[in-house]
Structures are given as structure tokens and as C-alpha cells.
Design a protein around this motif. Structure first.
Motif, PDB file in Angstrom:
ATOM      1  N   ASP A 238       0.818  -1.213   0.000  1.00 66.35           N
ATOM      2  CA  ASP A 238       0.000   0.000   0.000  1.00 66.35           C
ATOM      3  C   ASP A 238       0.856   1.269   0.000  1.00 66.35           C
ATOM      4  O   ASP A 238       0.564   2.229  -0.730  1.00 66.35           O
ATOM      5  CB  ASP A 238      -0.925  -0.010   1.222  1.00 66.35           C
ATOM      6  N   ALA A 239       1.916   1.291   0.806  1.00 68.35           N
ATOM      7  CA  ALA A 239       2.756   2.494   0.880  1.00 68.35           C
ATOM      8  C   ALA A 239       3.408   2.793  -0.467  1.00 68.35           C
ATOM      9  O   ALA A 239       3.452   3.952  -0.910  1.00 68.35           O
ATOM     10  CB  ALA A 239       3.814   2.319   1.967  1.00 68.35           C
ATOM     11  N   ALA A 241       2.314   1.896  -3.397  1.00 67.08           N
ATOM     12  CA  ALA A 241       1.272   2.321  -4.326  1.00 67.08           C
ATOM     13  C   ALA A 241       0.911   3.794  -4.108  1.00 67.08           C
ATOM     14  O   ALA A 241       0.739   4.551  -5.081  1.00 67.08           O
ATOM     15  CB  ALA A 241       0.035   1.438  -4.164  1.00 67.08           C
ATOM     16  N   ARG A 242       0.816   4.233  -2.854  1.00 65.13           N
ATOM     17  CA  ARG A 242       0.522   5.635  -2.575  1.00 65.13           C
ATOM     18  C   ARG A 242       1.641   6.537  -3.091  1.00 65.13           C
ATOM     19  O   ARG A 242       1.389   7.623  -3.630  1.00 65.13           O
ATOM     20  CB  ARG A 242       0.343   5.835  -1.066  1.00 65.13           C
ATOM     21  N   GLU A 243       2.880   6.069  -2.924  1.00 62.20           N
ATOM     22  CA  GLU A 243       4.020   6.862  -3.395  1.00 62.20           C
ATOM     23  C   GLU A 243       3.965   7.074  -4.903  1.00 62.20           C
ATOM     24  O   GLU A 243       4.322   8.147  -5.399  1.00 62.20           O
ATOM     25  CB  GLU A 243       5.320   6.168  -2.993  1.00 62.20           C
ATOM     26  N   HIS A 244       3.515   6.066  -5.630  1.00 62.20           N
ATOM     27  CA  HIS A 244       3.448   6.156  -7.095  1.00 62.20           C
ATOM     28  C   HIS A 244       2.085   6.633  -7.590  1.00 62.20           C
ATOM     29  O   HIS A 244       1.879   6.736  -8.798  1.00 62.20           O
ATOM     30  CB  HIS A 244       3.760   4.788  -7.716  1.00 62.20           C
ATOM     31  N   GLY A 245       1.169   6.905  -6.693  1.00 60.09           N
ATOM     32  CA  GLY A 245      -0.147   7.360  -7.104  1.00 60.09           C
ATOM     33  C   GLY A 245      -0.961   6.300  -7.809  1.00 60.09           C
ATOM     34  O   GLY A 245      -1.756   6.600  -8.709  1.00 60.09           O
ATOM     35  N   ARG A 247      -3.709   3.052  -7.624  1.00 65.17           N
ATOM     36  CA  ARG A 247      -4.781   2.465  -6.815  1.00 65.17           C
ATOM     37  C   ARG A 247      -4.639   0.940  -6.780  1.00 65.17           C
ATOM     38  O   ARG A 247      -4.424   0.303  -7.815  1.00 65.17           O
ATOM     39  CB  ARG A 247      -6.149   2.837  -7.389  1.00 65.17           C
ATOM     40  N   ILE A 277       3.149  -2.124  -9.736  1.00 63.88           N
ATOM     41  CA  ILE A 277       3.032  -0.731  -9.296  1.00 63.88           C
ATOM     42  C   ILE A 277       4.051   0.144 -10.005  1.00 63.88           C
ATOM     43  O   ILE A 277       3.736   1.263 -10.457  1.00 63.88           O
ATOM     44  CB  ILE A 277       3.185  -0.645  -7.766  1.00 63.88           C
ATOM     45  N   ALA A 282       0.898   6.887 -12.945  1.00 66.04           N
ATOM     46  CA  ALA A 282       0.129   7.503 -11.863  1.00 66.04           C
ATOM     47  C   ALA A 282      -1.343   7.570 -12.240  1.00 66.04           C
ATOM     48  O   ALA A 282      -1.693   7.744 -13.420  1.00 66.04           O
ATOM     49  CB  ALA A 282       0.674   8.894 -11.567  1.00 66.04           C
ATOM     50  N   ASP A 283      -2.196   7.434 -11.231  1.00 68.51           N
ATOM     51  CA  ASP A 283      -3.655   7.373 -11.398  1.00 68.51           C
ATOM     52  C   ASP A 283      -4.104   6.075 -12.072  1.00 68.51           C
ATOM     53  O   ASP A 283      -5.284   5.939 -12.424  1.00 68.51           O
ATOM     54  CB  ASP A 283      -4.190   8.562 -12.206  1.00 68.51           C
ATOM     55  N   THR A 285      -4.390   1.693 -12.097  1.00 68.04           N
ATOM     56  CA  THR A 285      -4.949   0.714 -11.157  1.00 68.04           C
ATOM     57  C   THR A 285      -4.219  -0.615 -11.289  1.00 68.04           C
ATOM     58  O   THR A 285      -3.929  -1.066 -12.406  1.00 68.04           O
ATOM     59  CB  THR A 285      -6.451   0.495 -11.421  1.00 68.04           C
TER      60      THR A 285
END
Length: 370
Positions: A238-239, A241-245, A247, A277, A282-283, A285
Motif C-alpha cells: 500500500d505504501a 502504491a501511494r508513493e506512485h499514485g 490504486r 506498481i 500515476a492514477d 490501477t
């Protein structure tokens, strides 16, 4: 009457025994000679046994010389016919054996086996088929060895490149720190730690891959739910994925049981998720699913990388393979997918990849837990 019958049988047995012993001695003397000669001896023994028994019985029955000559002539003609047929059969077998020997010699010279057009006996035909099958297996083994050797050469080249670059950076940063020309040493300390961690991960991957290829990967299978495996993998990624934007989606996950080594299978899912990922814009899925198909459990990771060139699909899980856009850090050494395949195959499963609209899907097929 019964006494005469027993006497005739005794004389015939004596004649046949003498001929058989003589034939056995002849075969022992000729055991390293041509099969045609051995067949001729067998035919001669058959006729000799019949002739010896007939002569002994004729002598015991006190037949006339004319009758004895007639019987002897008939046996002699039978012997000539038998020897001729046995020699023809022997020559045929010898030709077939020589043709098979030549084809086998070619197998040792260039690795290819071309079976003879015909075989004189069923045994030689079966031997020819077995040699053809062995040749096919050897050819496949040579192709696998060539592919493995090629991947090893590529791996050495890429590892050398990937190690040379951070080592050069580390040397430059340490020299700058020693010379005291750095305004904020903490920045260099952070960069040094990052590079050391990346090289440490690379060494860990190499060690894991070496254990897999050596067949010494120790597994401790336990009964787990695919739902729990996927949930833990999603939480761990999860971390990043958030760093790379990106979902992360894990809705289509069934609670099907599998019997796997939890630690190793978590590494499989982690490698697939990190790979997905990093290659999804970015953006985008990344979707994870788990479903049961007959007696298999299929874990799938679908990304938005745009797809893999069809010519590269067969090589995706090869050691050292990396996409054309993954030649620089943080792509790593191209070991992640090779480790995935090795771990999955150690669990009696298989790994696969295919293109889907907008990206690709990596699948892990595992046996359902009993």
C-alpha cells in the motif's frame, strides 16, 4: 506298443540332446560374431536334432538301407532350406542393425537422430523409436541449456552494470564526505543508505535464486486462505502504491484454501505487486484477484503497463530479463519474476503472463488444498 513308443521317444531325445549340446557349444564360441551366423547355427541345430533322432530311430527299427537313405535325403533338403532362410533373415537383421548403428553414431556426432526407414524386427523398430524419443529429449535439453546459458550471460552483464553504478556513486559520496565539501552530510548519508539497501536487496535476490536453481529451497507448507494471502500482500504494497499514485484493488478475491509456504508465497505476491506498481502510470490501477478453477487456485495481478511486446512474453520469467524501459534503477537486476516462477514451480504450480487491454496480467496457478 507303449514300449516301442517310449523307445522311439528315448532315441529321438538322445539325438536332439546331442545336437542341442553341440549347438550350444557353437553359439558360445560364436557369441561375438554376426547374428546371421548365430541364426544359421540355430537352424542347423534344429535340422540336426531332427536328423539325429530320425537316424537313431531308423537304426533301432532296422529299416533298409534304401529307406534310411530316403529319410536322410529328406532331412538334408530340409537342412538346406532352413539354412538358406536363416541366412536371408540374418542378413536382413544385420542390415537393419547396421543402419540403426549408423543413425545412433550420428546422434553422438551432431545430436540428431534420423531413424532408418524400415526395421526388420519389432525389437529393432522399438529401439529405433526409443532412440528417436531420447534424441528429442536431448534436443530440448540442449535448447534449455542454451537459453539458460544466454540468460546467465545477460544476468552477469546486468548485475555488473547495476553494481558498478551505485558503487561509483558511493565512492564519490564517501570521498566528498572525507574531503568535507558537503554542505549537508545528512543528505549524502540518506543516499548512501538507499544505495546500500538496494544492493542488499539485489544480493538477497541472487541468494534466493541460487537456492531455487540448486533445488534446495526448503518449503514449510501450511493450509492458508488465498483471501488472507492477498490481503497481507495488499497491505504490504500500500505504501509503495501511494508513493506512485497507483490504486490497489482487491475486490475479486475468493476465500479458497491453498497449501503453501506462507513466507515464500507472500514473496511471490509482493514481487508481482511491486513490479506492477512500478510499471503502472500515476492514477492507474493494479487489481489483484483469486479464484478457483477446477482443482486449481489462480492468483492474478493485473497492471496498467500498456502491455508487453508479444515476442518478449516467452522470456518474461527468464533469469535477468527486463523490459526495454527497465534498464535503469529502480528496476533491479531482473530477478523478481524468475524468483516468482521458481517458487511457484516448487509448489507444483506454474506462473503465466498475458496481455490485457491497457496492460498485462500475471497469473499464479496453485493446487487447491486437499
Amino acid at each position: 506298443m507303449i514300449g516301442d513308443t517310449l523307445l522311439i521317444a528315448l532315441y529321438a531325445a538322445i539325438g536332439a540332446a546331442v545336437a542341442g549340446l553341440a549347438g550350444t557349444a557353437a553359439l558360445r564360441l560364436l557369441r561375438n560374431r554376426s547374428v546371421a551366423l548365430s541364426l544359421a547355427v540355430v537352424a542347423a541345430v534344429t535340422v540336426a536334432a531332427m536328423l539325429a533322432g530320425t537316424i537313431l530311430v531308423s537304426w533301432a527299427m532296422l529299416l533298409s538301407e534304401h529307406d534310411l537313405w530316403v529319410v536322410t535325403m529328406v532331412c538334408a533338403m530340409a537342412a538346406v532350406a532352413s539354412l538358406a532362410v536363416s541366412l536371408l533373415l540374418g542378413r536382413s537383421v544385420v542390415r537393419g542393425s547396421r543402419a540403426l548403428a549408423e543413425a545412433t553414431r550420428a546422434l553422438g556426432d551432431d545430436g540428431r537422430f534420423t531413424p532408418p526407414a524400415t526395421a526388420p524386427t519389432a525389437e529393432l523398430a522399438e529401439l529405433s523409436r526409443q532412440l528417436a524419443a531420447t534424441s528429442a529429449r536431448l534436443a530440448a535439453s540442449r535448447e534449455r541449456e542454451k537459453a539458460l546459458e544466454s540468460s546467465r550471460r545477460e544476468l552477469v552483464a546486468w548485475i555488473s552494470h547495476d553494481l558498478r553504478t551505485p558503487l561509483a556513486g558511493l565512492r564519490a559520496m564517501t570521498e566528498a564526505l572525507e574531503d568535507g565539501v558537503v554542505d549537508d552530510p545528512r543528505v549524502y548519508h540518506t543516499r548512501i543508505r538507499t544505495e546500500v539497501e538496494r544492493m542488499s536487496d539485489m544480493v538477497s535476490d541472487l541468494f534466493e535464486l541460487s537456492r531455487i536453481q540448486a533445488g534446495v529451497l526448503a518449503l514449510t507448507p501450511t493450509r492458508l486462505s488465498a483471501y488472507d494471502l492477498v490481503g497481507d500482500a495488499l497491505a504490504g504494497a500500500d505504501a509503495l502504491a501511494r508513493e506512485h499514485g497507483v490504486r490497489l484493488v482487491g475486490d475479486a478475491v475468493e476465500k479458497v484454501p491453498v497449501e503453501v509456504d506462507g513466507r515464500e508465497m507472500s514473496r511471490v505476491l509482493a514481487n508481482l505487486l511491486v513490479n506492477a506498481i512500478r510499471r503502472t502510470p500515476a492514477d492507474g490501477t493494479v487489481a489483484v484477484s483469486a479464484r478457483r478453477e477446477a482443482d486449481r487456485v489462480v492468483l492474478a495481478v493485473t497492471d496498467g503497463c500498456g502491455g508487453i511486446p508479444p515476442e518478449d512474453l516467452p522470456r518474461v520469467f527468464d533469469t535477468g530479463w527486463r523490459g526495454t524501459d527497465a534498464r535503469t534503477p529502480p528496476a533491479g537486476a531482473g530477478l523478481g519474476l524468475a524468483i516468482v516462477r521458481g517458487i511457484v514451480e516448487a509448489h507444483q504450480g506454474r506462473a503465466a503472463v498475458c496481455n490485457v487491454p491497457g496492460g498485462c496480467r500475471f497469473e499464479v496457478h496453485l493446487p487447491v488444498a486437499p
